[in-house]
Scaffold this motif. Structure first.
Motif, PDB file in Angstrom:
ATOM      1  N   HIS A  39       9.557   1.289  -2.439  1.00 20.59           N
ATOM      2  CA  HIS A  39       9.233   0.275  -1.436  1.00 20.59           C
ATOM      3  C   HIS A  39      10.298   0.190  -0.350  1.00 20.59           C
ATOM      4  CE1 HIS A  39      12.113  -2.896  -2.728  1.00 20.59           C
ATOM      5  NE2 HIS A  39      12.115  -2.145  -3.810  1.00 20.59           N
ATOM      6  N   ALA A 118       5.078  -5.825   7.217  1.00 14.77           N
ATOM      7  CA  ALA A 118       5.076  -4.630   6.369  1.00 14.77           C
ATOM      8  C   ALA A 118       6.480  -4.039   6.221  1.00 14.77           C
ATOM      9  CB  ALA A 118       4.114  -3.598   6.950  1.00 14.77           C
ATOM     10  N   ASN A 122       8.188  -5.165   2.816  1.00 15.70           N
ATOM     11  CA  ASN A 122       8.240  -4.114   1.824  1.00 15.70           C
ATOM     12  C   ASN A 122       9.628  -3.946   1.253  1.00 15.70           C
ATOM     13  OD1 ASN A 122       6.320  -2.292   0.701  1.00 15.70           O
ATOM     14  ND2 ASN A 122       5.591  -1.996   2.781  1.00 15.70           N
ATOM     15  N   ASP A 133      10.005  -2.529  -8.116  1.00 13.52           N
ATOM     16  CA  ASP A 133       9.230  -1.953  -7.017  1.00 13.52           C
ATOM     17  C   ASP A 133       7.998  -2.823  -6.827  1.00 13.52           C
ATOM     18  OD1 ASP A 133       7.959  -0.274  -5.121  1.00 13.52           O
ATOM     19  OD2 ASP A 133       8.944   1.469  -6.001  1.00 13.52           O
ATOM     20  N   MET A 134       7.142  -2.410  -5.889  1.00 13.63           N
ATOM     21  CA  MET A 134       5.860  -3.074  -5.717  1.00 13.63           C
ATOM     22  C   MET A 134       4.982  -2.788  -6.939  1.00 13.63           C
ATOM     23  SD  MET A 134       5.254  -4.745  -2.883  1.00 13.63           S
ATOM     24  CE  MET A 134       5.928  -4.996  -1.243  1.00 13.63           C
ATOM     25  N   PRO A 137       2.929   1.332  -6.354  1.00 14.65           N
ATOM     26  CA  PRO A 137       3.693   2.156  -5.401  1.00 14.65           C
ATOM     27  C   PRO A 137       2.826   3.188  -4.676  1.00 14.65           C
ATOM     28  CG  PRO A 137       4.855   1.949  -7.472  1.00 14.65           C
ATOM     29  CD  PRO A 137       3.506   1.354  -7.692  1.00 14.65           C
ATOM     30  N   ASN A 140       1.068   1.630  -1.976  1.00 14.32           N
ATOM     31  CA  ASN A 140       2.054   1.258  -0.973  1.00 14.32           C
ATOM     32  C   ASN A 140       2.342   2.439  -0.054  1.00 14.32           C
ATOM     33  OD1 ASN A 140       3.603  -0.770   0.063  1.00 14.32           O
ATOM     34  ND2 ASN A 140       5.394  -0.300  -1.176  1.00 14.32           N
ATOM     35  N   SER A 143      -0.540   2.929   2.139  1.00  8.34           N
ATOM     36  CA  SER A 143      -0.561   1.899   3.171  1.00  8.34           C
ATOM     37  C   SER A 143       0.212   2.361   4.395  1.00  8.34           C
ATOM     38  CB  SER A 143       0.030   0.608   2.605  1.00  8.34           C
ATOM     39  OG  SER A 143       0.505  -0.216   3.631  1.00  8.34           O
ATOM     40  N   GLY A 207      -1.470  -2.889   1.843  1.00  6.09           N
ATOM     41  CA  GLY A 207      -0.180  -3.564   1.808  1.00  6.09           C
ATOM     42  C   GLY A 207      -0.300  -4.979   1.264  1.00  6.09           C
ATOM     43  N   ASN A 210      -0.670  -5.238  -2.411  1.00  8.94           N
ATOM     44  CA  ASN A 210       0.595  -5.074  -3.105  1.00  8.94           C
ATOM     45  C   ASN A 210       1.459  -6.320  -3.034  1.00  8.94           C
ATOM     46  OD1 ASN A 210       1.562  -2.838  -4.534  1.00  8.94           O
ATOM     47  ND2 ASN A 210       1.196  -1.551  -2.759  1.00  8.94           N
ATOM     48  N   THR A 214       2.420  -8.270  -6.377  1.00  5.40           N
ATOM     49  CA  THR A 214       3.833  -8.248  -6.739  1.00  5.40           C
ATOM     50  C   THR A 214       4.381  -9.666  -6.855  1.00  5.40           C
ATOM     51  OG1 THR A 214       4.044  -6.176  -5.548  1.00  5.40           O
ATOM     52  CG2 THR A 214       6.078  -7.329  -6.078  1.00  5.40           C
ATOM     53  N   SER A 239       0.374 -12.367   3.571  1.00  4.15           N
ATOM     54  CA  SER A 239      -0.476 -11.325   3.004  1.00  4.15           C
ATOM     55  C   SER A 239      -1.837 -11.891   2.614  1.00  4.15           C
ATOM     56  CB  SER A 239       0.208 -10.641   1.821  1.00  4.15           C
ATOM     57  OG  SER A 239       0.606 -11.591   0.875  1.00  4.15           O
TER      58      SER A 239
END
Ligand code: HEM
Ligand SMILES: [Cu+2]
Ligand SMILES: [Cu+2]
Lengths: 604, 187, 266
Positions: A39, A118, A122, A133-134, A137, A140, A143, A207, A210, A214, A239
């Motif tokens: 990310h 983003a 991120n 991480d997200m 991934p 991501n 994205s 995105g 995620n 997350t 988001s």
């Protein structure tokens, strides 16, 4: 939502999940730098793309401004770049409009959505919640790359024979839908525009997916929702807004695309005669496009600005050395703004011929939305009261953000009232308004974020002296550029015009010229920023782990963080994000991941 | 590795699917409202009979949901991946069969002289069925991925991706029922 | 640094306000019956938001001035009373202002856009196309001929697509390139577009309205004094958008009648 502070329930498939979560260092150049799943790399990729985009967008605005200030003077070099539409260096009206369309589209989509949301989102959202991480991934990575392809497709519109689209970033139908009969740039260029925006939507939906997942599922031990930093909250709310907004713009672009290449008539009514040709369409509704577009378009404004809210609320306390006033209220207001943003889209359509009664209906929530926005501003100003302000560049950009957001927000009072909009709609008043409230404010948010987080991202400090010059000159510059636009608007100077040479608007020329000088100078000032960025990346002083004495999780790991963010250590969170002005182990602050007694890494 | 691991309180892939469902629902809500507005905008709405094949396709899709559910139960019962895989294969086959059926329904419509550009009603028909099929094919890709996971995990381990994909697949089925309903009402 | 910023912000605020107040760039004169209401609403909003603007910027400047620097070992303080009282007061103030503005504004708005058509109004059919406006008067019979898009032929002067051969109501229709209206007489425009979206904007009348292809949109106004004003297009309509102009000529009733008669005889 489960409270993550409670002990872990035993899942039947926990081992598998942990195996999945366990991060292995990336291997090979491609996986490390290009198709990275990390990310942090993806966040930097977004930011680098936004940097390229903002330079392109800014150069386009210089060309526009030059032409507006000096309509008959050749632009040096233009004749070579655009031999037909810029023959002899003086731009044609269609070239002006295509620059304007590309400027608006690039700025709104590829700068203001990518960089603060983003890009920074991120890089920092997973770290701030203590995740490795997200959640997804691979999505991501997709994205970013889908968005990037969207950007290339948009830029390709410059290269097609009839040139880039000229229908504005709003692409109103039927102008945008009927094809090349309607004028230059409305052939392949406009089709590329629709494809580009559709790709952009897909990228941002991946995105948002995620970000939401997350935030909900990967928070570390002790990181309850109430302990999340404001920036995380802002990205989370953004988001959610984005998930809904881009889910609507995507179908709209599909319909537009089909009208253009599939022979359908979603947006094109019957009986249009364009370039002496009766168009082979019937029954479509131009207002349908406007409704779909603005249902996305207004929330988009908040997608651009809410991350800025988050950044200011996150950065300001670190330099005021005291917590934000009314933290829950602040988060509540951001959520309220996000929610209300879906009820106001019609305020862009007061004069569109929709039922005049609905104008009143849309005007009320629009004015109501000023209440949470006002509260947020007051909470920030109230936070400054009694502070011990450290004037770093990041802090200055936060304070500047408050000032320009107020300026832009106040002109919104005018436009929110249909009875005044009937005079000001379509004038430079609107251009001044949205540049302040969305363009400049969001840019200031990006600047604040950059100066604040750069040490964490690259392991080196930015140069503060250059930064302060950059701030002061930019701050003066943006007021010189955008405040006069309000005067122009009051005088009835209309927008999206490539020249004001005839009697009607001649009186505005001196002011336009002033704005042009201001824009060119302010643009040149940005070179200070670019120099600072590149120089510091390679030559800046090495950054310590926590240069700003800040509290949140990103400052509890090395600068830059390792590929799995915290190495072998799994952070545990003991308190909220905003413990400044207290007695702490190493100063007037207490870090989220440091227990009251004992050192870093001690588990609960 | 240290002792404290990140606490996992729910499955990210499940949450992810729910979020995805929200987004897709929103998209189809946008398509639906476009359809309602477009029908009201002009008196050029052409009514036609839906190809009967659609109903057979519906049965196939529902059957695929049933086989997939079966697959999930099998895998969860601890019988091991070998027991679940045939059901997974059946679901994938049925899913692909559905897409083929939809393509045949298109041919049926085209044979009646109804194309994408013929009128707004046929345009929405092609559009909605195509967008739905794309989402379904996304589900097929996910199922194939799950297949690989099933083959690779040891017995008694259910990949969390399976549960999430099953959820998504059911959603795509429900979405189809919704589309069939509005198409039947409106066209 | 903080003091520098505070001074800078104060100067910016003062200069911004000064230029507003000096009215160097200001609204054009007002020649419409409804313009007064709009101007009033605008002034009200200007005053209220001007106060908010100055207050917010100056308080920001003052706090930055006062609370800059952390070297002197002073303790931090919270805002007196905390967040709630401040927010409640501000919300009441802003909410009250919003409510007042909306109430008054709604009246102004509905008087322009929701008033029932005046039965005595002069009806004029407005056609917008890339990149011109045309105005059609119904002629002696008081009725407009039907428009047939397929008959539109600019080369032969059939701008509207009329069919005078078969359509008696179309024969006496008068088409003009400028909008000529009698003073103090209600006018009812009936607006439609031939190709793409356009808009009708006359700053001196304080009104603006989009043309939307496929829709017939009414717009009413009454001009209060003889004048010659430019009509500009404010909806992006293609490469000639910046040059899409028409003229509004307001004249005394007798002159107008004479003008109409002249047009009819041509
Ligand atoms: C470098 C400073 C900037 C300058 C000098 C500038 C200048 C301009 C100018 C001259 C126009 C055309 C106005 C018209 O003809 O109607 C314009 C339009 C626009 N700008 Fe900027 N701009 C700047 C930065 C930004 C930023 C940061 C944003 C991000 C939101 C932005 C978003 C837009 C949008 C959305 C439009 C409308 C395009 C359209 O009408 O379709 N600009 N800008
Ligand atoms: Cu809006
Ligand atoms: Cu125009």
């Amino acid at each position: 939502m489960a409270d993550s502070a409670s002990p872990s329930p035993v899942h039947r498939d926990t081992t598998e999940k942990l195996a999945q979560l366990k991060h292995l260092p990336p291997e090979g150049f491609l996986r490390t730098h290009v198709f990275s799943l990390d990310h942090k790399v993806i966040g930097k990729q977004y930011l680098d793309m936004a940097l390229v985009a903002v330079i392109v967008g800014m150069v386009l605005s210089w060309l526009m401004r030059f032409h507006l200030g000096f309509p008959e003077t050749p632009v040096p070099g233009l004749g070579t770049i655009a031999p037909s539409s810029g023959a002899g260096g003086v731009m044609t009206p269609e070239l002006y409009l295509s620059l304007m369309t590309m400027h608006g589209t690039i700025m709104v989509f590829f700068v203001l959505t990518t960089a603060p949301f983003a890009g920074f989102g991120n890089f920092f959202l997973p770290i701030q919640v203590g995740a490795e991480d997200m959640a997804f991934p691979r999505f991501n990575m997709m994205s970013f790359w889908v968005t990037f392809v969207g950007f290339l497709v948009l830029l390709a519109a410059f290269l097609v024979p009839e040139g880039a689209p000229i229908s504005g970033w709003t692409a109103y139908a039927p102008l945008s839908a009927v094809g090349k009969d309607a004028g230059p740039g409305l052939g392949l260029g406009q089709t590329l525009w629709a494809v580009s925006i559709a790709l952009f939507c897909v990228g941002q939906l991946l995105g948002s997916l995620n970000f939401i997942t997350t935030t909900l599922d990967l928070r570390t031990k002790g990181m309850s929702l109430a302990r999340m930093p404001f920036s995380t909250w802002a990205w989370f709310i953004t988001s959610i807004i984005g998930l809904i907004a881009f889910s609507v713009l995507l179908p709209a672009c599909v319909l537009l695309f089909l009208d253009r290449v599939g022979g359908t008539s979603f947006f094109i009514p019957a009986g249009l005669v364009i370039s002496d040709r009766l168009q082979p369409h019937s029954g479509g509704s131009p207002l349908l496009w406007q409704h779909l577009f603005w249902f996305f378009g207004h929330p988009e404004v908040y997608i651009a600005i809410l991350p800025g809210f988050g950044i200011v609320s996150h950065v300001l306390p670190a330099f005021a050395r005291k917590p934000v006033l009314g933290p829950r209220l602040l988060i509540g207001c951001m959520a309220a703004i996000g929610f209300l943003s879906y009820t106001v889209w019609g305020h862009h359509m007061f004069l569109s011929g929709m039922n005049p009664f609905s104008a009143t209906l849309f005007s009320v929530p629009t004015l109501v939305i000023t209440i949470p926005a006002t509260i947020v501003v007051l909470l920030w100003i109230g936070t400054l009261y009694g502070a011990r302000l450290r004037f770093t560049t990041a802090a200055l950009f936060c304070i500047g953000f408050i000032s320009v957001f107020v300026s832009g927000g106040i002109s919104g009072f005018f436009l929110a009232q249909p009875s005044i909009d009937t005079y000001l709609h379509g004038t430079y008043f609107v251009v001044g308004h949205f540049h302040f409230v969305m363009g400049v404010a969001a840019m200031f948010g990006i600047f604040a974020g950059t100066y604040f987080w750069f040490p964490k991202m690259y392991g080196r400090m930015m140069n503060e002296t250059l930064g302060k010059w950059h701030f002061v000159l930019t701050f003066i510059g943006v007021y010189c550029i955008f405040m006069p636009m309000h005067y122009l608007g009051l005088a009835g100077n209309v927008r999206r015009y490539s020249a004001f040479t005839d009697e009607y608007m001649k009186g505005s020329l001196p002011l336009h010229r002033f704005i042009t000088y201001a824009a060119l100078v302010t643009g040149a000032v940005q070179i200070l920023f670019f120099i600072n960025l590149f120089w510091s990346r390679f030559r800046g002083a090495v950054a310590p782990e926590n240069p700003w004495e800040a509290t949140t999780l990103e400052w509890s790991t090395s600068s830059p963080p390792p590929f799995d963010n915290f190495g072998t250590w799994h952070p545990v969170v003991y308190r909220g994000p905003d413990e400044y002005g207290v007695e702490g182990p190493s100063g007037d602050f207490r870090m989220q991941a440091v227990p009251d007694r004992g050192g870093k890494g001690a588990p609960a | 590795m240290s002792t404290a691991n990140p606490v996992i309180t729910s499955s990210p892939s499940r949450t992810g699917v729910w979020v995805g469902i929200a987004a897709i629902t929103m998209s189809f809500a946008a398509f639906t409202s476009a359809m309602v507005v477009r029908q009201g905008a002009a008196p050029d709405w052409l009514h036609f009979r839906l190809p009967p094949l659609l109903y057979l396709n519906t049965v196939i899709l529902l059957a695929s949901s049933a086989t997939l559910e079966r697959c999930r139960r099998r895998a969860a019962s601890g019988a091991g991946p070998a027991a679940a895989i045939p059901w997974l294969a059946a679901s994938i086959t049925l899913g692909l069969l559905f897409v083929v059926g939809q393509a045949l329904a298109w041919r049926d419509l085209a044979a009646q002289g109804l194309y994408l550009a013929t009128g707004p009603s046929s345009a929405f028909f092609y559009l909605l069925t195509a967008v739905h099929a794309i989402h379904l094919l996304g589900g097929v890709v996910a199922l194939i991925y799950v297949w690989f996971r099933l083959v690779r995990t040891e017995a008694n381990n259910v990949p969390s991706a399976l549960g999430a994909t099953v959820l998504y697949w059911h959603f795509v089925g429900v979405l189809w029922l919704y589309l069939l309903l509005i198409l039947a009402i409106r066209l | 640094m903080g003091k520098l910023f505070a001074v800078l912000l104060t100067i910016i605020t003062a200069v911004s306000m000064y230029i507003f107040l000096s009215r160097t760039w200001w609204l054009p004169h007002d020649i419409s019956v409804l313009g007064h209401g709009i101007d009033h609403q605008l002034m009200e909003t200007l005053v209220e938001s001007g106060i908010l603007f100055v207050a917010a910027q100056l308080v920001l400047a003052a706090f930055v001035w006062r609370f800059g620097g952390d070297g002197d070992g002073r303790a931090i303080k919270t805002f007196p009373g905390g967040a709630i009282p401040m927010v409640v007061i501000a919300t009441l103030l802003v909410g009250g202002e919003v409510l007042a503005l909306t109430l008054v504004g709604t009246k102004v708005w509905s008087s322009i856009y929701q008033a029932p058509p005046d039965p005595n109004a002069l009806r004029i059919d407005v056609l917008a196309e890339q990149f011109a406006f045309y105005f059609r008067y119904s002629g002696a019979d008081g009725r407009f001929g039907t428009i047939h898009p397929e008959l539109i032929d600019e080369g032969n002067g059939n701008i509207y697509g009329l069919d005078p051969a078969n359509d008696t109501t179309a024969r006496d229709d008068i088409v003009s390139a400028s909008l000529v209206v009698p003073v103090n007489h209600p006018i009812l425009l009936s607006m439609h577009a031939k190709d793409v979206g356009h808009a009708f904007y006359v700053p001196a009348l304080r009104i603006q309205q989009d043309f939307v292809p496929g829709l017939l949109i009414p717009l009413q106004f009454t001009a209060t004094q003889p004048a010659k004003e430019e009509i500009v297009c404010t909806q992006l309509c293609g490469l000639g958008h910046y040059n899409m102009r028409g003229y509004l000529e307001v004249m005394p009733q007798e002159e107008f009648d004479q003008w109409l008669a002249d047009q009819a005889s041509n």
